[in-house]
Design a protein around this motif. Structure first.
Motif, short mmCIF file in Angstrom:
data_model
loop_
_atom_site.label_atom_id
_atom_site.label_comp_id
_atom_site.label_asym_id
_atom_site.label_seq_id
_atom_site.Cartn_x
_atom_site.Cartn_y
_atom_site.Cartn_z
N SER A 288 0.86 -1.19 0.00
CA SER A 288 0.00 0.00 0.00
C SER A 288 0.89 1.24 0.00
O SER A 288 2.05 1.20 0.44
N ARG A 289 0.33 2.32 -0.52
CA ARG A 289 1.12 3.53 -0.73
C ARG A 289 0.50 4.68 0.05
O ARG A 289 -0.72 4.84 0.09
N ARG A 290 1.36 5.48 0.68
CA ARG A 290 0.88 6.60 1.48
C ARG A 290 1.67 7.87 1.16
O ARG A 290 2.80 7.83 0.67
N ASP A 291 1.04 8.98 1.52
CA ASP A 291 1.63 10.31 1.41
C ASP A 291 2.00 10.70 2.84
O ASP A 291 1.15 11.12 3.61
N TRP A 292 3.28 10.49 3.21
CA TRP A 292 3.71 10.66 4.60
C TRP A 292 4.41 12.00 4.81
O TRP A 292 5.46 12.25 4.21
N GLY A 293 3.86 12.82 5.71
CA GLY A 293 4.53 14.06 6.10
C GLY A 293 4.95 14.01 7.56
O GLY A 293 4.81 12.97 8.21
N HIS A 294 5.45 15.14 8.06
CA HIS A 294 5.92 15.21 9.45
C HIS A 294 4.87 15.93 10.31
O HIS A 294 4.42 17.01 9.96
N ALA A 295 4.54 15.33 11.45
CA ALA A 295 3.49 15.88 12.33
C ALA A 295 3.77 17.33 12.74
O ALA A 295 2.83 18.13 12.88
N GLU A 296 5.04 17.68 12.91
CA GLU A 296 5.36 19.07 13.30
C GLU A 296 4.82 20.06 12.28
O GLU A 296 4.32 21.13 12.64
N ASP A 297 4.94 19.72 10.99
CA ASP A 297 4.43 20.60 9.93
C ASP A 297 2.90 20.64 9.94
O ASP A 297 2.29 21.68 9.67
N TYR A 298 2.27 19.52 10.28
CA TYR A 298 0.82 19.43 10.14
C TYR A 298 0.09 20.19 11.27
O TYR A 298 -0.98 20.75 11.05
N SER B 270 -2.55 22.25 -2.54
CA SER B 270 -2.29 23.60 -3.07
C SER B 270 -3.19 24.67 -2.46
O SER B 270 -2.77 25.81 -2.29
N LYS B 271 -4.41 24.29 -2.06
CA LYS B 271 -5.30 25.29 -1.44
C LYS B 271 -4.70 25.80 -0.12
O LYS B 271 -4.62 27.01 0.11
N ALA B 272 -4.27 24.88 0.74
CA ALA B 272 -3.69 25.29 2.03
C ALA B 272 -2.40 26.10 1.81
O ALA B 272 -2.12 27.06 2.52
N ARG B 273 -1.62 25.70 0.79
CA ARG B 273 -0.36 26.39 0.53
C ARG B 273 -0.61 27.81 0.04
O ARG B 273 0.09 28.75 0.43
N SER B 274 -1.65 28.00 -0.81
CA SER B 274 -1.87 29.35 -1.34
C SER B 274 -2.71 30.21 -0.39
O SER B 274 -2.37 31.36 -0.13
N VAL B 275 -3.78 29.65 0.18
CA VAL B 275 -4.66 30.48 1.03
C VAL B 275 -4.07 30.69 2.42
O VAL B 275 -4.07 31.81 2.94
N LEU B 276 -3.56 29.63 3.03
CA LEU B 276 -3.07 29.73 4.41
C LEU B 276 -1.57 30.02 4.46
O LEU B 276 -1.02 30.24 5.53
N LYS B 277 -0.92 29.96 3.29
CA LYS B 277 0.55 30.09 3.23
C LYS B 277 1.21 28.99 4.07
O LYS B 277 2.23 29.21 4.74
N TRP B 278 0.61 27.81 4.03
CA TRP B 278 1.19 26.66 4.76
C TRP B 278 2.44 26.18 4.04
O TRP B 278 2.39 25.88 2.84
N THR B 279 3.58 26.16 4.76
CA THR B 279 4.84 25.75 4.13
C THR B 279 5.54 24.70 4.99
O THR B 279 6.25 25.05 5.94
N PRO B 280 5.32 23.43 4.67
CA PRO B 280 6.00 22.38 5.43
C PRO B 280 7.51 22.50 5.33
O PRO B 280 8.04 22.86 4.27
N LYS B 281 8.20 22.21 6.44
CA LYS B 281 9.67 22.36 6.46
C LYS B 281 10.39 21.04 6.25
O LYS B 281 11.54 21.01 5.84
N HIS B 282 9.72 19.94 6.58
CA HIS B 282 10.38 18.64 6.50
C HIS B 282 10.24 18.02 5.11
O HIS B 282 9.21 18.18 4.45
N SER B 283 11.26 17.25 4.71
CA SER B 283 11.17 16.42 3.50
C SER B 283 10.91 14.98 3.96
O SER B 283 11.01 14.67 5.16
N PHE B 284 10.62 14.10 3.00
CA PHE B 284 10.46 12.69 3.33
C PHE B 284 11.75 12.15 3.96
O PHE B 284 11.73 11.45 4.98
N ALA B 285 12.90 12.55 3.37
CA ALA B 285 14.19 12.07 3.89
C ALA B 285 14.41 12.54 5.32
O ALA B 285 14.90 11.78 6.17
N SER B 286 14.04 13.79 5.63
CA SER B 286 14.29 14.28 6.99
C SER B 286 13.33 13.64 7.99
O SER B 286 13.67 13.45 9.15
N LEU B 287 12.13 13.27 7.52
CA LEU B 287 11.19 12.55 8.40
C LEU B 287 11.78 11.19 8.79
O LEU B 287 11.83 10.83 9.97
N VAL B 288 12.25 10.46 7.77
CA VAL B 288 12.82 9.12 8.03
C VAL B 288 14.03 9.25 8.96
O VAL B 288 14.18 8.51 9.94
#
Ligand code: NAP
Ligand code: GDD
Length: 355
Positions: A222-232, A314-332
């Protein structure tokens, strides 16, 4: 000083969000439920009372299955913001306790919103609902965005669907500033060990230090879109600071399989996984030593699987200016580094670390 109520305070997201809100100078009411065992490990760095920056932390006890406890807390603190993070959040477990999951995740959300309404807080209390990419389930569109139709595939997802629409209805019907954050999977060193990423980083680290032989998993394709909780948690905060209430997807837009996650984590620990066999007989073997490190165990399969999730935020990034700082590599990297320390500590002290 603004007051924020956080339900699910002892969980992964609750602990990061409380730290964020305290750094913003809030009075934070952290709601925990009665437990017969110690479950405050993620909050161990946070002391009740006034903090150095003037923010304040208060612990209060309530349960999403108990209306009176929720109304008592809402009435006592009249919060400017409620972040409803509490849930039976384990998708696999929800097949075993579907009614309990519905009570907490669906009716629990209704109870909070009803509490806000009955106490006359509709115009003053903003509400965040922890909605989920599991709503997309058997996905109807790739990638998934706010307008993608929902197709839930577990008791958990169905309960969260009820909570999603209840949140929308209280916004439209009663004018409550209520938002759904439709969050794709987000992980961290504080992730529960029952979820697959942490099960892998923790298990692989224990294998590395000699505390465990093999890691047993379910569907590794199974495939997932994994981000870092600090960003969320930053995104949750931004939703309630915006001038208008709305629903937003938070996601990285990048996708990996569980198998890829395994390969990356094991290679970070100087193993090279090669795969032999198929189906439940498939095994992940270390190329150098020939040792079996990963086995498939049917107990971890689900009656319905969500095979593919990948979000468009893209909606959160443009309207809220949400900018996650972590990459997948930095999460791992963050998770593996943490779990190597945990495993080394466990080996040295002969004990199991809670978080
Ligand atoms: P988590 O670590 O499992 O935390 C869940 C929290 O809910 C815990 O503090 C738990 O308390 C509390 N809780 C459970 N039942 C409760 C009840 N009846 N009354 C009061 N509190 C109760 O979950 P998380 O990863 O932080 O996720 C936070 C929220 O976001 C959840 O609603 C989850 O469904 C949702 N979500 C998570 C993700 C993700 O990838 N992490 C993605 C989308 C949505 P105990 O410690 O006492 O069990
Ligand atoms: N937990 C677990 N354990 N999952 C496994 C295992 C295993 O041994 N083996 C394979 N998997 C697969 C699952 O079948 C699933 O396809 C994937 O790994 C991810 O499982 P989890 O980490 O349990 O997360 P989830 O995607 O089911 O649910 C999480 O993310 C949702 C957002 O999409 C939870 O945090 C939910 O609360 C959240 O809403």
């Amino acid at each position: 000083m603004k007051t924020s109520l956080v339900t699910g305070a002892t969980g992964q997201d609750g602990s990061y969000l409380i730290e964020k809100l305290l750094s913003e100078g809030r009075r934070v009411c952290a709601m925990t439920r009665r437990s017969s065992t110690f479950n405050m490990a993620r909050l161990s760095g946070l002391k009740e009372g006034v903090q150095n920056n003037g923010a304040e932390l208060i612990y209060c006890q309530g349960d999403l299955t108990d209306q009176s406890s929720l109304e008592e807390i809402l009435g006592k603190y009249e919060p400017d913001e409620v972040y409803n993070l509490a849930a039976q959040s384990d998708v696999h477990a929800s097949f075993g306790v579907p009614e309990f999951t519905a009570d907490v995740d669906a009716l629990g959300t209704l109870r909070l919103l009803e509490g806000i309404r009955r106490l006359g807080l509709e115009k003053t209390t903003r509400f965040y609902q922890a909605s989920t990419s599991e709503l997309f389930g058997a996905v109807r569109e790739k990638p998934q965005r706010e307008t993608t139709p929902f197709a839930p595939r577990s008791p958990y997802a169905v309960a969260k669907l009820y909570a999603y629409w209840t949140t929308v209805n209280y916004r439209e019907g009663y004018g409550i500033f209520a938002c759904n954050g439709i969050l794709f999977n987000h992980e961290s060193p504080r992730r529960g060990k029952n979820f697959v990423t942490r099960k892998i980083t923790y298990g692989a680290a224990r294998i590395r230090v000699g505390l465990q032989d093999v890691l047993r998993l379910g569907n590794i394709d199974s495939r997932r879109d994994w981000g870092h909780a600090e960003d969320y948690v930053e995104g949750m905060f931004l939703m309630l600071q915006h001038e208008t209430p709305d629903d937003y997807v938070l996601a990285t837009g990048e996708q990996h399989s569980v198998r890829e996650f395994l390969e990356i984590v094991f290679s970070r620990l100087d193993y090279e996984l090669v795969w032999r066999g198929s189906g439940v007989e498939e095994k992940g073997i270390d190329r150098k030593s020939g040792k079996t490190l990963v086995e498939i165990d049917e107990r971890f399969f689900r009656p319905n699987e969500v095979n593919y999730l990948c979000g468009d935020s893209s909606k959160a990034r443009s309207v809220l200016k949400w900018t996650p700082k972590h990459s997948f590599a930095s999460l791992v990297e963050d998770m593996v580094r943490h779990d190597l320390e945990v495993a080394a500590f466990e080996k040295k002290n002969g004990m199991v670390v809670e978080v």
